[in-house]
Write an enzyme that holds these catalytic residues in place. Structure first.
Site, PDB file in Angstrom:
ATOM      1  N   CYS A 151      -8.590   0.148  12.856  1.00 34.39           N
ATOM      2  CA  CYS A 151      -8.944   0.508  14.235  1.00 34.39           C
ATOM      3  C   CYS A 151      -7.854  -0.083  15.117  1.00 34.39           C
ATOM      4  O   CYS A 151      -7.103  -0.946  14.702  1.00 34.39           O
ATOM      5  CB  CYS A 151     -10.278  -0.097  14.631  1.00 34.39           C
ATOM      6  SG  CYS A 151     -11.640   0.458  13.622  1.00 34.39           S
ATOM      7  N   ARG A 195      -3.902   4.386  13.762  1.00 31.47           N
ATOM      8  CA  ARG A 195      -4.720   3.450  12.957  1.00 31.47           C
ATOM      9  C   ARG A 195      -6.146   3.957  12.790  1.00 31.47           C
ATOM     10  O   ARG A 195      -6.917   3.396  12.009  1.00 31.47           O
ATOM     11  CB  ARG A 195      -4.748   2.083  13.647  1.00 31.47           C
ATOM     12  CG  ARG A 195      -3.394   1.399  13.731  1.00 31.47           C
ATOM     13  CD  ARG A 195      -3.455   0.200  14.652  1.00 31.47           C
ATOM     14  NE  ARG A 195      -4.276  -0.848  14.094  1.00 31.47           N
ATOM     15  CZ  ARG A 195      -3.804  -1.848  13.347  1.00 31.47           C
ATOM     16  NH1 ARG A 195      -2.527  -1.904  13.079  1.00 31.47           N
ATOM     17  NH2 ARG A 195      -4.594  -2.763  12.873  1.00 31.47           N
ATOM     18  N   TRP A 231     -11.698   3.820  13.428  1.00 30.93           N
ATOM     19  CA  TRP A 231     -11.815   4.445  12.111  1.00 30.93           C
ATOM     20  C   TRP A 231     -13.133   3.934  11.571  1.00 30.93           C
ATOM     21  O   TRP A 231     -13.293   2.744  11.304  1.00 30.93           O
ATOM     22  CB  TRP A 231     -10.665   4.043  11.208  1.00 30.93           C
ATOM     23  CG  TRP A 231     -10.678   4.764   9.901  1.00 30.93           C
ATOM     24  CD1 TRP A 231     -10.232   6.024   9.665  1.00 30.93           C
ATOM     25  CD2 TRP A 231     -11.198   4.277   8.652  1.00 30.93           C
ATOM     26  NE1 TRP A 231     -10.419   6.357   8.333  1.00 30.93           N
ATOM     27  CE2 TRP A 231     -11.023   5.319   7.695  1.00 30.93           C
ATOM     28  CE3 TRP A 231     -11.795   3.102   8.241  1.00 30.93           C
ATOM     29  CZ2 TRP A 231     -11.422   5.188   6.369  1.00 30.93           C
ATOM     30  CZ3 TRP A 231     -12.184   2.965   6.917  1.00 30.93           C
ATOM     31  CH2 TRP A 231     -11.998   4.009   5.998  1.00 30.93           C
ATOM     32  N   ASN A 261     -11.961  -4.864  15.230  1.00 32.07           N
ATOM     33  CA  ASN A 261     -11.287  -4.211  14.101  1.00 32.07           C
ATOM     34  C   ASN A 261     -11.601  -5.048  12.882  1.00 32.07           C
ATOM     35  O   ASN A 261     -11.337  -6.243  12.849  1.00 32.07           O
ATOM     36  CB  ASN A 261      -9.773  -4.162  14.332  1.00 32.07           C
ATOM     37  CG  ASN A 261      -9.053  -3.592  13.107  1.00 32.07           C
ATOM     38  OD1 ASN A 261      -9.651  -2.875  12.313  1.00 32.07           O
ATOM     39  ND2 ASN A 261      -7.794  -3.944  12.928  1.00 32.07           N
ATOM     40  N   GLY A 262     -12.227  -4.432  11.867  1.00 31.57           N
ATOM     41  CA  GLY A 262     -12.544  -5.184  10.651  1.00 31.57           C
ATOM     42  C   GLY A 262     -13.969  -4.891  10.212  1.00 31.57           C
ATOM     43  O   GLY A 262     -14.563  -3.882  10.591  1.00 31.57           O
ATOM     44  N   GLU A 289       2.225  10.816  -6.793  1.00 35.27           N
ATOM     45  CA  GLU A 289       2.490  10.776  -5.344  1.00 35.27           C
ATOM     46  C   GLU A 289       2.417  12.174  -4.744  1.00 35.27           C
ATOM     47  O   GLU A 289       1.863  12.373  -3.671  1.00 35.27           O
ATOM     48  CB  GLU A 289       3.857  10.140  -5.097  1.00 35.27           C
ATOM     49  CG  GLU A 289       4.442  10.324  -3.711  1.00 35.27           C
ATOM     50  CD  GLU A 289       3.609   9.732  -2.572  1.00 35.27           C
ATOM     51  OE1 GLU A 289       2.608   9.047  -2.853  1.00 35.27           O
ATOM     52  OE2 GLU A 289       3.950   9.985  -1.403  1.00 35.27           O
ATOM     53  N   LYS A 346      -0.044  13.122  -1.687  1.00 34.06           N
ATOM     54  CA  LYS A 346       0.471  13.728  -0.449  1.00 34.06           C
ATOM     55  C   LYS A 346      -0.275  15.015  -0.148  1.00 34.06           C
ATOM     56  O   LYS A 346      -0.714  15.267   0.962  1.00 34.06           O
ATOM     57  CB  LYS A 346       1.968  14.047  -0.582  1.00 34.06           C
ATOM     58  CG  LYS A 346       2.928  12.922  -0.457  1.00 34.06           C
ATOM     59  CD  LYS A 346       3.261  12.531   0.972  1.00 34.06           C
ATOM     60  CE  LYS A 346       2.515  11.346   1.495  1.00 34.06           C
ATOM     61  NZ  LYS A 346       2.355  10.181   0.724  1.00 34.06           N
ATOM     62  N   GLU A 400      -4.147  14.488   0.649  1.00 33.98           N
ATOM     63  CA  GLU A 400      -4.509  13.709   1.848  1.00 33.98           C
ATOM     64  C   GLU A 400      -4.203  14.465   3.137  1.00 33.98           C
ATOM     65  O   GLU A 400      -4.761  14.133   4.180  1.00 33.98           O
ATOM     66  CB  GLU A 400      -3.832  12.345   1.861  1.00 33.98           C
ATOM     67  CG  GLU A 400      -2.337  12.353   2.060  1.00 33.98           C
ATOM     68  CD  GLU A 400      -1.776  10.929   2.183  1.00 33.98           C
ATOM     69  OE1 GLU A 400      -2.458  10.038   2.703  1.00 33.98           O
ATOM     70  OE2 GLU A 400      -0.650  10.729   1.729  1.00 33.98           O
ATOM     71  N   HIS A 440      -4.387  16.335 -23.779  1.00 36.61           N
ATOM     72  CA  HIS A 440      -5.492  15.440 -24.171  1.00 36.61           C
ATOM     73  C   HIS A 440      -6.704  15.612 -23.263  1.00 36.61           C
ATOM     74  O   HIS A 440      -7.414  14.654 -22.983  1.00 36.61           O
ATOM     75  CB  HIS A 440      -4.999  13.989 -24.146  1.00 36.61           C
ATOM     76  CG  HIS A 440      -3.891  13.733 -25.112  1.00 36.61           C
ATOM     77  ND1 HIS A 440      -4.071  13.703 -26.475  1.00 36.61           N
ATOM     78  CD2 HIS A 440      -2.558  13.563 -24.910  1.00 36.61           C
ATOM     79  CE1 HIS A 440      -2.907  13.490 -27.069  1.00 36.61           C
ATOM     80  NE2 HIS A 440      -1.975  13.395 -26.147  1.00 36.61           N
ATOM     81  N   LYS A 498      -3.712   5.090   9.217  1.00 37.49           N
ATOM     82  CA  LYS A 498      -2.377   4.734   8.745  1.00 37.49           C
ATOM     83  C   LYS A 498      -2.376   3.366   8.060  1.00 37.49           C
ATOM     84  O   LYS A 498      -1.668   3.163   7.083  1.00 37.49           O
ATOM     85  CB  LYS A 498      -1.406   4.712   9.919  1.00 37.49           C
ATOM     86  CG  LYS A 498       0.043   4.411   9.536  1.00 37.49           C
ATOM     87  CD  LYS A 498       0.633   5.502   8.674  1.00 37.49           C
ATOM     88  CE  LYS A 498       2.077   5.214   8.297  1.00 37.49           C
ATOM     89  NZ  LYS A 498       2.602   6.193   7.343  1.00 37.49           N
TER      90      LYS A 498
HETATM   91  C1  AGP Z   1       0.203   7.147   2.141  1.00 34.89           C
HETATM   92  O1  AGP Z   1       0.505   8.545   2.232  1.00 34.89           O
HETATM   93  C2  AGP Z   1      -1.242   6.892   2.330  1.00 34.89           C
HETATM   94  N1  AGP Z   1      -1.564   7.220   3.680  1.00 34.89           N
HETATM   95  C3  AGP Z   1      -1.773   5.545   1.899  1.00 34.89           C
HETATM   96  O2  AGP Z   1      -2.015   5.682   0.517  1.00 34.89           O
HETATM   97  C4  AGP Z   1      -0.877   4.293   2.075  1.00 34.89           C
HETATM   98  O3  AGP Z   1       0.266   4.422   1.277  1.00 34.89           O
HETATM   99  C5  AGP Z   1      -1.663   3.061   1.613  1.00 34.89           C
HETATM  100  O4  AGP Z   1      -2.789   2.936   2.439  1.00 34.89           O
HETATM  101  C6  AGP Z   1      -0.853   1.761   1.642  1.00 34.89           C
HETATM  102  O5  AGP Z   1      -0.486   1.483   2.964  1.00 34.89           O
HETATM  103  P1  AGP Z   1       0.617   0.328   3.205  1.00 34.89           P
HETATM  104  O6  AGP Z   1       1.885   0.794   2.546  1.00 34.89           O
HETATM  105  O7  AGP Z   1       0.734   0.212   4.691  1.00 34.89           O
HETATM  106  O8  AGP Z   1       0.105  -0.931   2.564  1.00 34.89           O
END
Ligand code: AGP
Length: 607
Positions: A2, A27, A74, A98-99, A479, A483, A486, A502, A602
């Site tokens: 947040c 965030r 968030w 936040n938390g 990855e 990508k 998400e 498998h 983020k």
């Molecule tokens: C990346 O595309 C994602 N949004 C997410 O997995 C991110 O990489 C992960 O939350 C780690 O974040 P950080 O690198 O800020 O620790």
């Protein structure tokens, strides 16, 4: 997770708070709200959805006052509704948070038992009501806030403002970052320095357990024991101008296209001046001290670690353990003390990664971090914090940070190889030249974008998509799947090509695109065999390879995407680009919110 902004200003706080929240919207953006105090009266506005909804509400129904707090959410506890939006208010105190307050249920029961009624499902409202209860017992606002903090368990960054007090704010930090901005006769608070950039570059970072009492002209910081603490006022060079998209439709697109530039800059930080070898400044690790390396991170940063595992084991011949932080810290793995523990994090605030780092520090193991924010908590708690120099990354889906993480890890792997005697000067020169070719190769890969736009129109129709890779292309498959899912919300999975037979091959049909990352390297033939197993079952294959690979195996596939030929060492960095562009253009085709995908944030600063 947040975003928090607080202002003790000279002018109306609302516009300053909204601008600060705009910088923090990456965030979290489920809801947003603002509370101010004017002539001692508390006012509040809250709205569901993006910050624009709150801005519109405040435009229609202005909120006055030069003291205020704001929040972009968030959701952790309670759905994204107005009732659950911050700030939360009891009658004479408003709070943003936040938390996660881990003991909020028992506190809520205690307060309900005392006759308190709640209007939300959140843990944060419990904080406001608890503070109100202490105020009703006659405690001063400062003492009531301190008493409240002493009852809380979990992670929190908190700001309190009080009815009847136009020049008072109490803030606290435990597990979630919070910074104080020093103005000229004004004081500011933000989740990070980026939020404070338009107001000031003079910043004090609260440390774990700190809380502070602010007025426009004073800051009193107390440590977790309640003892007055002296914290440094730093000058933080944060971009003064809100990072803007330029002529790009999304931040993510801009950040993908920035990669040739930022990779060249990142590389320059990790190569010696005559470009014949790697050079790691600022406390370069001595890998001869270690008998293994542990790499820990989350999400995309974890996939960077996964690629690096191949590099360290191949070039430095040192065993590498990798794990996602949320599993690592609860596994509580035995540590001999002869490990190098490397934590990778773009934000440097990821709670899972920070918790894993703290576990390792308790085992007296050397902690190295690779971060994009040198002032972040993870950086500040590391013995050595190595920068990736990617610049501010706003798009929730990590792109340039990922390739810059790979660059720093690649340099470390070569350094380890040299130190451990497995990479001689000639080999180091060759590896360095491979790294130097990356910016240009990435630029050429980006040039395949128009082909990808066409392919994305078909991919956007799929319900499921598989990604395959072998060797260091396997983490790329993982990855690429992350990508895609998400930001396009299409279900996607990454597999080691050899694993398909498998079990996962049961998923193959004419409607499931299979994207194969396979440069013409030593594993290419094996990848082609796996690809043919897919096509023999009617699967439609998108082969991402180089010219040689396309010539050898591109005949019967659904589509081929040709990358520039490269040294196998840097192929994972290069093939990140098609993975990113495939995800991006598929998401654009789907019409999703590419920079702020649903349910995401983020920086995940809660466990
Ligand atoms: C990346 O595309 C994602 N949004 C997410 O997995 C991110 O990489 C992960 O939350 C780690 O974040 P950080 O690198 O800020 O620790």
């Amino acid at each position: 997770m947040c975003g928090i902004v607080g202002v003790l200003g000279k002018n109306d706080a609302a516009s300053v708070i909204l601008d600060g929240l705009k910088r923090l919207e990456y965030r979290g953006y489920d809801s947003a709200g603002i509370a101010t105090v004017e002539d001692g009266k508390l006012s509040r506005r809250r709205a569901v959805g993006k910050l624009s909804a709150l801005s519109e509400l405040v435009g229609q129904d202005p909120i006055k006052g030069t003291l205020g707090i704001g929040h972009t959410r968030w959701a952790t506890h309670g759905a994204p509704t107005v009732a659950n939006a911050h700030p939360h208010q009891a009658s004479s105190v408003a709070v943003v948070h936040n938390g996660i307050i881990e003991n909020y249920r028992s506190l809520k029961e205690e307060l309900s038992g005392a006759g308190v009624t709640f209007s939300s499902d959140t843990d944060t409202e419990v904080v406001a009501q608890l503070c109100e209860a202490f105020l009703r017992r006659g405690l001063s606002p400062q003492d009531a806030a301190a008493a409240t903090l002493s009852r809380l368990e979990g992670a929190f960054a908190l700001c309190f403002v009080f009815e009847g007090h136009d020049d008072l704010m109490v803030v606290a930090r435990q597990g979630s970052p919070l910074a104080i901005g020093h103005g000229d006769g004004e004081m500011f608070v933000g989740s990070d320095a980026l939020a404070l950039a338009p107001m000031t570059d003079r910043v004090t970072y609260l440390e774990e357990g700190d809380w502070a009492v602010l007025t426009r002209t004073s800051v009193e910081i107390f440590d977790r024991r309640g003892v007055l603490a002296n914290r440094e006022v730093q000058t933080v060079a944060v971009d003064q101008v809100l990072v803007d998209k330029g002529n790009h439709r999304h931040f993510m697109h801009k950040e993908i296209h920035e990669q040739p530039t930022v990779l060249a800059y990142a590389l320059s930080h990790y190569l010696n001046p005559d470009r014949t070898g790697v050079y790691v400044p600022e406390g370069a690790p001595d890998f001869t001290k270690y008998d293994r390396i542990v790499l820990v991170a989350c999400g995309t940063a974890y996939y960077a670690c996964h690629v690096a595992k191949y590099w360290f084991e191949q070039y430095a011949r040192i065993p590498v353990e990798i794990d996602v932080a949320s599993e690592f810290r609860y596994r509580a793995p035995p540590m001999s003390g002869k490990e190098a523990a490397i934590f990778v994090s773009q934000s440097g605030e990821t709670a899972d990664t920070l918790a894993a780092l703290r576990y390792v520090k308790e085992q007296n193991v050397d902690v190295i971090s690779i971060v994009n924010s040198p002032t972040s908590t993870i950086a500040r708690e590391s013995a050595v914090a190595l920068p990736i120099l990617a610049g501010v990354e706003i798009g929730v889906a990590s792109t340039k940070a990922f390739t810059c993480q790979l660059t720093a890890l690649a340099a470390l792997a070569v350094l380890a190889g040299r130190q451990l005697g497995h990479v001689d000067a000639d080999q180091e020169l060759a590896l360095t030249e491979a790294l130097l070719s990356v910016p240009n190769l990435v630029s050429k890969a980006i040039a395949s974008e128009n082909e990808i736009i066409t392919i994305a129109r078909d991919l956007a129709q799929a319900r499921d998509i598989l990604f395959l890779g072998r060797g260091s292309m396997y983490p790329l498959a993982l990855e690429g799947a992350l990508k895609l899912k998400e930001i396009s919300y299409i279900h996607a999975e990454g597999y080691a090509s050899g694993e398909l037979k498998h079990g996962p091959i049961a998923l193959i049909d004419a409607h499931t695109p299979v994207i194969v990352f396979a440069p013409k390297d030593s594993l290419f033939d094996k990848s082609v065999s796996n690809m043919q197993e897919v096509m023999a079952r009617g699967g439609k294959v998108l082969l991402v390879t180089d010219k040689e690979g396309a010539a050898e195996a591109g005949q019967d596939v659904w589509r081929t995407l040709i990358m520039p030929s490269s040294d196998p060492f840097v192929a994972p960095i290069l093939y990140s680009v098609p993975a990113q562009l495939i995800a991006y253009h598929t998401a654009v085709e789907k019409g999703t919110d590419v920079d702020q995908p649903r349910n995401l944030a983020k920086s995940v600063t809660v466990e």
